[in-house]
Structures are given as structure tokens and as C-alpha cells.
Design a protein around this motif. Structure first.
Motif, PDB file in Angstrom:
ATOM      1  N   GLU A   5      -9.986 -17.694 -40.840  1.00 36.00           N
ATOM      2  CA  GLU A   5     -10.197 -19.112 -40.622  1.00 36.00           C
ATOM      3  C   GLU A   5     -11.030 -19.721 -41.741  1.00 36.00           C
ATOM      4  OE1 GLU A   5     -10.343 -19.238 -35.725  1.00 36.00           O
ATOM      5  OE2 GLU A   5     -12.206 -19.359 -36.884  1.00 36.00           O
ATOM      6  N   ILE A   6     -10.745 -20.980 -42.029  1.00 38.16           N
ATOM      7  CA  ILE A   6     -11.632 -21.753 -42.887  1.00 38.16           C
ATOM      8  C   ILE A   6     -12.462 -22.642 -41.975  1.00 38.16           C
ATOM      9  CG2 ILE A   6     -11.802 -23.467 -44.727  1.00 38.16           C
ATOM     10  CD1 ILE A   6      -9.120 -22.502 -45.773  1.00 38.16           C
ATOM     11  N   ARG A   7     -13.735 -22.363 -41.911  1.00 40.45           N
ATOM     12  CA  ARG A   7     -14.674 -23.223 -41.189  1.00 40.45           C
ATOM     13  C   ARG A   7     -15.605 -23.835 -42.213  1.00 40.45           C
ATOM     14  NH1 ARG A   7     -14.807 -23.414 -35.853  1.00 40.45           N
ATOM     15  NH2 ARG A   7     -13.375 -22.019 -34.740  1.00 40.45           N
ATOM     16  N   ARG A   9     -18.100 -27.607 -43.395  1.00 43.20           N
ATOM     17  CA  ARG A   9     -18.649 -28.934 -43.171  1.00 43.20           C
ATOM     18  C   ARG A   9     -17.831 -29.895 -44.028  1.00 43.20           C
ATOM     19  NH1 ARG A   9     -25.020 -30.548 -44.227  1.00 43.20           N
ATOM     20  NH2 ARG A   9     -24.894 -32.698 -43.446  1.00 43.20           N
ATOM     21  N   TYR A  10     -17.163 -30.845 -43.385  1.00 39.39           N
ATOM     22  CA  TYR A  10     -16.293 -31.742 -44.145  1.00 39.39           C
ATOM     23  C   TYR A  10     -16.171 -33.074 -43.427  1.00 39.39           C
ATOM     24  CZ  TYR A  10     -12.621 -30.455 -40.784  1.00 39.39           C
ATOM     25  OH  TYR A  10     -11.885 -30.245 -39.643  1.00 39.39           O
ATOM     26  N   ASP A  11     -15.723 -34.070 -44.187  1.00 43.89           N
ATOM     27  CA  ASP A  11     -15.377 -35.372 -43.628  1.00 43.89           C
ATOM     28  C   ASP A  11     -14.013 -35.764 -44.176  1.00 43.89           C
ATOM     29  OD1 ASP A  11     -15.848 -36.317 -46.230  1.00 43.89           O
ATOM     30  OD2 ASP A  11     -17.889 -36.963 -45.759  1.00 43.89           O
ATOM     31  N   ARG A  12     -13.649 -37.018 -44.079  1.00 36.40           N
ATOM     32  CA  ARG A  12     -12.306 -37.429 -44.484  1.00 36.40           C
ATOM     33  C   ARG A  12     -12.038 -37.147 -45.952  1.00 36.40           C
ATOM     34  NH1 ARG A  12     -10.716 -43.696 -44.745  1.00 36.40           N
ATOM     35  NH2 ARG A  12     -12.024 -43.438 -46.591  1.00 36.40           N
ATOM     36  N   ASP A  13     -13.062 -37.295 -46.795  1.00 41.09           N
ATOM     37  CA  ASP A  13     -12.844 -37.243 -48.242  1.00 41.09           C
ATOM     38  C   ASP A  13     -13.449 -36.029 -48.934  1.00 41.09           C
ATOM     39  OD1 ASP A  13     -11.539 -39.800 -48.261  1.00 41.09           O
ATOM     40  OD2 ASP A  13     -13.511 -40.723 -48.033  1.00 41.09           O
ATOM     41  N   SER A  14     -14.366 -35.320 -48.285  1.00 43.34           N
ATOM     42  CA  SER A  14     -15.094 -34.262 -48.995  1.00 43.34           C
ATOM     43  C   SER A  14     -15.286 -33.041 -48.111  1.00 43.34           C
ATOM     44  CB  SER A  14     -16.456 -34.780 -49.464  1.00 43.34           C
ATOM     45  OG  SER A  14     -17.311 -35.028 -48.354  1.00 43.34           O
ATOM     46  N   ILE A  15     -15.592 -31.936 -48.763  1.00 43.95           N
ATOM     47  CA  ILE A  15     -15.921 -30.683 -48.098  1.00 43.95           C
ATOM     48  C   ILE A  15     -17.112 -30.086 -48.842  1.00 43.95           C
ATOM     49  CG2 ILE A  15     -14.189 -29.457 -49.485  1.00 43.95           C
ATOM     50  CD1 ILE A  15     -13.884 -27.472 -47.183  1.00 43.95           C
ATOM     51  N   THR A  16     -18.006 -29.428 -48.111  1.00 39.23           N
ATOM     52  CA  THR A  16     -19.181 -28.811 -48.719  1.00 39.23           C
ATOM     53  C   THR A  16     -18.951 -27.317 -48.892  1.00 39.23           C
ATOM     54  OG1 THR A  16     -20.696 -30.451 -47.791  1.00 39.23           O
ATOM     55  CG2 THR A  16     -21.647 -28.345 -48.461  1.00 39.23           C
ATOM     56  N   ILE A  47     -16.760 -20.168 -54.830  1.00 37.56           N
ATOM     57  CA  ILE A  47     -17.268 -21.162 -53.902  1.00 37.56           C
ATOM     58  C   ILE A  47     -16.908 -20.742 -52.480  1.00 37.56           C
ATOM     59  CG2 ILE A  47     -17.257 -23.054 -55.565  1.00 37.56           C
ATOM     60  CD1 ILE A  47     -14.589 -23.990 -54.466  1.00 37.56           C
ATOM     61  N   LYS A  48     -17.839 -21.021 -51.553  1.00 34.99           N
ATOM     62  CA  LYS A  48     -17.694 -20.529 -50.185  1.00 34.99           C
ATOM     63  C   LYS A  48     -18.073 -21.630 -49.210  1.00 34.99           C
ATOM     64  CE  LYS A  48     -19.549 -16.751 -52.669  1.00 34.99           C
ATOM     65  NZ  LYS A  48     -19.997 -17.292 -53.974  1.00 34.99           N
ATOM     66  N   PRO A  49     -17.213 -21.979 -48.260  1.00 35.16           N
ATOM     67  CA  PRO A  49     -17.573 -23.004 -47.286  1.00 35.16           C
ATOM     68  C   PRO A  49     -18.411 -22.489 -46.117  1.00 35.16           C
ATOM     69  CG  PRO A  49     -15.299 -22.354 -46.973  1.00 35.16           C
ATOM     70  CD  PRO A  49     -15.792 -21.616 -48.181  1.00 35.16           C
ATOM     71  N   SER A  50     -18.597 -21.179 -46.008  1.00 33.20           N
ATOM     72  CA  SER A  50     -19.392 -20.605 -44.924  1.00 33.20           C
ATOM     73  C   SER A  50     -20.846 -20.427 -45.367  1.00 33.20           C
ATOM     74  CB  SER A  50     -18.827 -19.249 -44.501  1.00 33.20           C
ATOM     75  OG  SER A  50     -19.744 -18.575 -43.656  1.00 33.20           O
ATOM     76  N   ALA A 173     -33.844 -21.662 -35.345  1.00 32.90           N
ATOM     77  CA  ALA A 173     -33.143 -21.426 -36.608  1.00 32.90           C
ATOM     78  C   ALA A 173     -31.711 -21.916 -36.528  1.00 32.90           C
ATOM     79  CB  ALA A 173     -33.176 -19.937 -36.947  1.00 32.90           C
ATOM     80  N   ARG A 174     -31.055 -21.642 -35.421  1.00 36.20           N
ATOM     81  CA  ARG A 174     -29.652 -22.034 -35.266  1.00 36.20           C
ATOM     82  C   ARG A 174     -29.489 -23.552 -35.277  1.00 36.20           C
ATOM     83  NH1 ARG A 174     -28.873 -18.894 -31.494  1.00 36.20           N
ATOM     84  NH2 ARG A 174     -27.951 -17.185 -32.681  1.00 36.20           N
ATOM     85  N   ALA A 175     -30.477 -24.256 -34.755  1.00 34.81           N
ATOM     86  CA  ALA A 175     -30.401 -25.717 -34.709  1.00 34.81           C
ATOM     87  C   ALA A 175     -30.414 -26.347 -36.093  1.00 34.81           C
ATOM     88  CB  ALA A 175     -31.562 -26.269 -33.875  1.00 34.81           C
ATOM     89  N   LEU A 176     -30.894 -25.606 -37.095  1.00 31.03           N
ATOM     90  CA  LEU A 176     -30.981 -26.134 -38.458  1.00 31.03           C
ATOM     91  C   LEU A 176     -29.768 -25.784 -39.306  1.00 31.03           C
ATOM     92  CD1 LEU A 176     -34.752 -25.366 -39.228  1.00 31.03           C
ATOM     93  CD2 LEU A 176     -33.740 -27.559 -38.573  1.00 31.03           C
ATOM     94  N   LEU A 177     -28.871 -24.974 -38.785  1.00 30.81           N
ATOM     95  CA  LEU A 177     -27.706 -24.570 -39.566  1.00 30.81           C
ATOM     96  C   LEU A 177     -26.766 -25.749 -39.792  1.00 30.81           C
ATOM     97  CD1 LEU A 177     -26.782 -21.170 -37.860  1.00 30.81           C
ATOM     98  CD2 LEU A 177     -27.933 -21.494 -40.062  1.00 30.81           C
ATOM     99  N   PRO A 178     -26.126 -25.809 -40.955  1.00 32.39           N
ATOM    100  CA  PRO A 178     -25.093 -26.836 -41.164  1.00 32.39           C
ATOM    101  C   PRO A 178     -23.976 -26.688 -40.138  1.00 32.39           C
ATOM    102  CG  PRO A 178     -25.667 -25.754 -43.236  1.00 32.39           C
ATOM    103  CD  PRO A 178     -26.320 -24.961 -42.144  1.00 32.39           C
ATOM    104  N   THR A 179     -23.499 -27.795 -39.636  1.00 31.82           N
ATOM    105  CA  THR A 179     -22.407 -27.778 -38.666  1.00 31.82           C
ATOM    106  C   THR A 179     -21.081 -27.527 -39.382  1.00 31.82           C
ATOM    107  OG1 THR A 179     -23.586 -29.319 -37.241  1.00 31.82           O
ATOM    108  CG2 THR A 179     -21.227 -29.091 -36.875  1.00 31.82           C
ATOM    109  N   GLU A 180     -20.373 -26.501 -38.955  1.00 30.47           N
ATOM    110  CA  GLU A 180     -19.077 -26.165 -39.537  1.00 30.47           C
ATOM    111  C   GLU A 180     -18.017 -26.169 -38.461  1.00 30.47           C
ATOM    112  OE1 GLU A 180     -21.193 -23.251 -42.881  1.00 30.47           O
ATOM    113  OE2 GLU A 180     -19.726 -22.407 -41.484  1.00 30.47           O
TER     114      GLU A 180
END
Length: 205
Positions: A5-7, A9-16, A47-50, A173-180
Motif C-alpha cells: 500500500e501507499i499511505r 499525507r496528501y491533498d488535492r495537489d501535493s503529497i509529502t 523518497i518515502k511517503p511513510s 507520541a502517536r498523537a504527534l505523528l503525521p496523518t497518513e
């Protein structure tokens, strides 16, 4: 087969995507909002999205040469261009008819794709496989000049999360993780990457 899977953080125009560098490379990049010397355009960059995969790889920014953790926001157009050029690092029979076909295409590839075990907050390997993309020197200019929209230095956040993690304060710690969340792929891209079945990429507004 393990889920691929690709998980992200992204929006309509970008991905981190995330990368780890020595401070002499990472700090100037974050200040400039893009990659500047001494970043090298003449070598492959991964580059890694995770986020948690990179934390395991960099030992939470403590591995020599990986002390600066960058969140690189790139265009989804660029990301999907890279996926469309990617060739897996192994001769997966769902993608290639023979080992000879894989060797030929891999030798010509400007982008590589590799699937590695996703990681938990405590560093355990999970059954789900997470993607990383290798951009060769033949396409790094496109990455730096056309795809990168901005760069943030996440090193202070990484240290904070790691401190909470080591103290056993996992909920904090988990609350600070980026949402993916699951990144949508067209059937053609999923087939090319040997990814698990995923929702189709919606049309752009």
C-alpha cells in the motif's frame, strides 16, 4: 502476498515524502525550501511517503549522515510521473513476463520502486509493505526544479516524538505523528508497481 500500500499525507495537489540527510545538506534545503548545494544531483535519491518507515531507517534521526529529517512536499503530478516511470527492483512475475524483460527494463529505468516492511511506532516490522521510490540522476533535476513545492525540517518534532516513545508515552507520541491515508492509484499504476488493489485516483478539480 503481503499487502502493498501507499499511505501518505496528501491533498488535492501535493503529497509529502520524507528524506534524511546530514545537517550540512538538510538544513540549507529547509531554509531555501528546495535542495541546494551541497545536495548532489548526480546520484540516486530515495523518497518515502511513510514517516515511520524513515524513522526506522534513520533510527529517529540518530544515524550518522541522517540526522536531519525533512518533509518534502511535492506535486502529485510529479509523484505520479515518477510512479509512471518506476520499475520494481525485483523481477515480479505480475509485472514482467520473464527475468530477461525485467533486466532490460530495469537497466533502462530512471526511477526504481521498492517495497519494504512498514514499521510500527516501536519499530516492529509489519506485514504491510510500504513504498520507496528511487530517483536516478537522470530525473533528479525534475524532482528539484519542477516537483518540489516546499521543505520543512521535522528534526525537532522527531526528537520530541522519540523522547515520548522512549519514555513509554505512546499515546502522546502517536498523537504527534503525521496523518497518513491510503493513496489512490489508477489500475495502470497499481499494475506497474505490483501494488495491492487500491481505490482509483479521483479526477482533479
Amino acid at each position: 502476498m503481503r499487502t502493498r500500500e501507499i499511505r501518505a499525507r496528501y491533498d488535492r495537489d501535493s503529497i509529502t515524502v520524507y528524506q534524511a540527510y546530514a545537517p550540512e545538506i538538510g538544513v540549507p534545503a529547509a531554509k531555501a525550501g528546495t535542495f541546494v548545494p551541497p545536495f548532489s544531483r548526480n546520484r540516486m535519491t530515495w523518497i518515502k511517503p511513510s514517516f515511520l518507515w524513515l524513522m526506522a531507517r534513520s533510527d529517529w534521526g540518530r544515524r550518522p549522515g541522517q540526522e536531519t529529517i525533512l518533509a518534502v512536499r511535492i506535486s502529485r503530478t510529479g509523484w505520479e510521473e515518477a510512479l509512471g516511470l518506476a520499475v520494481p527492483t525485483d523481477p515480479d512475475r505480475r509485472v514482467f513476463r520473464s527475468s530477461e524483460e525485467w533486466r532490460r527494463r530495469f537497466a533502462e529505468a530512471v526511477v526504481h520502486v521498492q517495497w519494504d516492511p512498514e514499521r510500527s511506532l516501536d519499530g516492529r516490522k509489519l506485514e504491510t509493505r510500504s513504498i520507496q521510490i528511487g530517483l536516478s540522476r537522470h530525473i533528479v533535476d525534475r524532482y528539484v526544479d519542477d516537483w518540489v513545492l516546499g521543505i520543512d525540517d521535522l528534526t525537532p518534532l522527531v526528537r520530541r516524538i522519540n523522547g515520548l516513545r522512549k519514555a513509554g508515552r505512546l499515546p502522546q507520541a502517536r498523537a504527534l505523528l503525521p496523518t497518513e491515508r491510503l493513496y489512490p492509484l489508477t489500475p495502470a499504476l497499481a499494475d506497474r508497481l505490483a501494488a495491492s488493489q487500491q481505490p482509483t485516483s479521483p479526477p482533479r478539480a
